[in-house]
Design a protein around this motif. Structure first.
Motif, mmCIF file in Angstrom:
data_model
loop_
_atom_site.group_PDB
_atom_site.id
_atom_site.type_symbol
_atom_site.label_atom_id
_atom_site.label_comp_id
_atom_site.label_asym_id
_atom_site.label_seq_id
_atom_site.Cartn_x
_atom_site.Cartn_y
_atom_site.Cartn_z
ATOM 1 N N ALA A 161 0.875 -1.178 0.045
ATOM 2 C CA ALA A 161 -0.211 -0.154 -0.111
ATOM 3 C C ALA A 161 0.997 1.334 0.027
ATOM 4 C CB ALA A 161 -1.057 -0.151 1.188
ATOM 5 N N ALA A 162 2.095 1.231 0.740
ATOM 6 C CA ALA A 162 2.738 2.459 0.693
ATOM 7 C C ALA A 162 3.388 2.726 -0.593
ATOM 8 C CB ALA A 162 4.024 2.189 1.774
ATOM 9 N N SER A 163 3.849 1.769 -1.215
ATOM 10 C CA SER A 163 4.292 1.873 -2.564
ATOM 11 C C SER A 163 3.294 2.271 -3.628
ATOM 12 C CB SER A 163 4.868 0.519 -3.193
ATOM 13 O OG SER A 163 3.981 -0.336 -3.730
ATOM 14 N N GLY A 164 2.063 2.226 -3.432
ATOM 15 C CA GLY A 164 1.117 2.602 -4.225
ATOM 16 C C GLY A 164 0.756 4.087 -3.857
ATOM 17 N N MET A 165 0.887 4.566 -2.481
ATOM 18 C CA MET A 165 0.641 5.736 -2.208
ATOM 19 C C MET A 165 1.780 6.981 -2.674
ATOM 20 S SD MET A 165 -0.486 5.294 1.772
ATOM 21 C CE MET A 165 -0.278 7.122 2.230
ATOM 22 N N LYS A 166 2.970 6.035 -2.698
ATOM 23 C CA LYS A 166 4.184 7.026 -3.282
ATOM 24 C C LYS A 166 4.095 7.135 -4.658
ATOM 25 C CE LYS A 166 9.115 6.968 -3.571
ATOM 26 N NZ LYS A 166 10.329 6.096 -3.302
ATOM 27 N N ALA A 167 3.708 6.019 -5.464
ATOM 28 C CA ALA A 167 3.412 6.455 -6.813
ATOM 29 C C ALA A 167 2.049 7.215 -7.207
ATOM 30 C CB ALA A 167 2.939 4.896 -7.504
ATOM 31 N N GLN A 168 1.195 7.144 -6.546
ATOM 32 C CA GLN A 168 -0.049 8.144 -6.623
ATOM 33 C C GLN A 168 0.240 9.688 -6.192
ATOM 34 O OE1 GLN A 168 -2.695 7.598 -8.375
ATOM 35 N NE2 GLN A 168 -2.438 5.542 -8.644
ATOM 36 N N SER A 169 1.325 9.879 -5.336
ATOM 37 C CA SER A 169 1.811 11.055 -4.911
ATOM 38 C C SER A 169 2.626 11.718 -5.775
ATOM 39 C CB SER A 169 2.542 10.835 -3.450
ATOM 40 O OG SER A 169 3.366 11.941 -3.230
ATOM 41 N N THR A 199 3.320 6.869 -16.080
ATOM 42 C CA THR A 199 2.966 5.716 -16.485
ATOM 43 C C THR A 199 3.462 4.816 -15.227
ATOM 44 O OG1 THR A 199 4.900 5.262 -17.639
ATOM 45 C CG2 THR A 199 2.954 5.692 -18.933
ATOM 46 N N PHE A 200 2.670 3.753 -14.978
ATOM 47 C CA PHE A 200 3.130 2.843 -13.597
ATOM 48 C C PHE A 200 3.502 1.492 -14.034
ATOM 49 C CE2 PHE A 200 -0.539 5.218 -11.487
ATOM 50 C CZ PHE A 200 0.236 6.217 -10.944
ATOM 51 N N ARG A 201 4.206 0.896 -13.457
ATOM 52 C CA ARG A 201 4.836 -0.294 -13.582
ATOM 53 C C ARG A 201 4.934 -1.115 -12.321
ATOM 54 N NH1 ARG A 201 10.139 -0.865 -12.059
ATOM 55 N NH2 ARG A 201 11.326 1.104 -11.851
ATOM 56 N N ASN A 202 4.857 -2.686 -12.393
ATOM 57 C CA ASN A 202 5.158 -3.460 -11.471
ATOM 58 C C ASN A 202 6.631 -3.634 -11.238
ATOM 59 O OD1 ASN A 202 2.599 -3.726 -11.248
ATOM 60 N ND2 ASN A 202 2.325 -5.859 -12.270
ATOM 61 N N ASP A 210 4.642 -8.066 -5.912
ATOM 62 C CA ASP A 210 4.907 -6.923 -6.974
ATOM 63 C C ASP A 210 4.395 -5.410 -6.068
ATOM 64 O OD1 ASP A 210 5.467 -8.183 -9.027
ATOM 65 O OD2 ASP A 210 3.516 -8.635 -9.760
ATOM 66 N N MET A 211 5.400 -4.552 -6.231
ATOM 67 C CA MET A 211 5.207 -3.158 -5.884
ATOM 68 C C MET A 211 4.945 -2.241 -7.062
ATOM 69 S SD MET A 211 5.634 -3.615 -2.660
ATOM 70 C CE MET A 211 6.488 -4.916 -1.508
ATOM 71 N N VAL A 212 4.179 -1.132 -6.760
ATOM 72 C CA VAL A 212 3.833 -0.305 -7.974
ATOM 73 C C VAL A 212 4.946 0.720 -7.639
ATOM 74 C CG1 VAL A 212 2.237 1.488 -8.258
ATOM 75 C CG2 VAL A 212 1.562 -0.428 -7.397
ATOM 76 N N LYS A 213 5.410 0.965 -8.848
ATOM 77 C CA LYS A 213 6.603 2.136 -9.191
ATOM 78 C C LYS A 213 6.297 3.107 -10.252
ATOM 79 C CE LYS A 213 9.483 0.422 -6.196
ATOM 80 N NZ LYS A 213 10.034 1.063 -5.140
ATOM 81 N N VAL A 214 6.767 4.220 -10.581
ATOM 82 C CA VAL A 214 6.543 4.942 -11.525
ATOM 83 C C VAL A 214 7.439 4.495 -12.731
ATOM 84 C CG1 VAL A 214 6.854 7.310 -12.454
ATOM 85 C CG2 VAL A 214 5.836 7.191 -10.254
#
Length: 136
Positions: free
Chosen positions: A11-19, A50-53, A62-66
């Motif tokens: 969830a923290a990786s998703g928050m960072k990407a959305q930020s 764009t996002f990537r795993n 899998d973490m969300v990254k920009v």
């Protein structure tokens, strides 16, 4: 790493990407009226994120990254203003391809995604706390 800690990390990786997405949207909105300064110059072009795993080798999750931030090369609109310094020979000025309505919708979507990830962290903390209460 236990499941609750892993869910918080994801969830923290998703928050960072959305930020980061919100920062790009803010930049687009701030430059929605940025025109070229010289004749034949290009105005501000909208940026797209764009996002990537990305596999976290320590956890196997899998973490969300920009992925990347790139310029939107869609069609630029023109406005007739022969007195503007950026006007071409025919008196037209190229306008940025930023649509404030689209940026606002993107901003709301990023905000809701950020909040959903924050909620995951909150629920994980509550579950962890309740589990400790049961053990006591």
């Amino acid at each position: 790493m236990d499941d609750l800690a892993l869910s918080k990390k994801i969830a923290a990786s998703g928050m960072k990407a959305q930020s980061q997405r919100l920062r790009v949207i803010s930049e687009n909105l701030a430059n929605a009226d940025s025109l070229a300064k010289v004749s034949g110059g290009q105005p501000y072009r909208r940026k797209i994120l764009t996002f990537r795993n990305e596999l976290d080798k320590a956890t196997g999750a899998d973490m969300v990254k920009v992925g990347r931030v790139s310029k939107d090369y869609s069609q630029l609109n023109r406005k007739y203003d022969p007195t503007h310094p950026a006007a071409d020979r025919d008196g037209y000025v190229l306008l940025p391809n930023v649509d404030p309505l689209i940026e606002t919708v993107d901003m709301k979507e990023a905000q809701r995604s950020y909040e959903a990830n924050l909620n995951v962290i909150s629920v994980s903390k509550d579950m962890q706390s309740k589990t400790l209460d049961i053990i006591k």
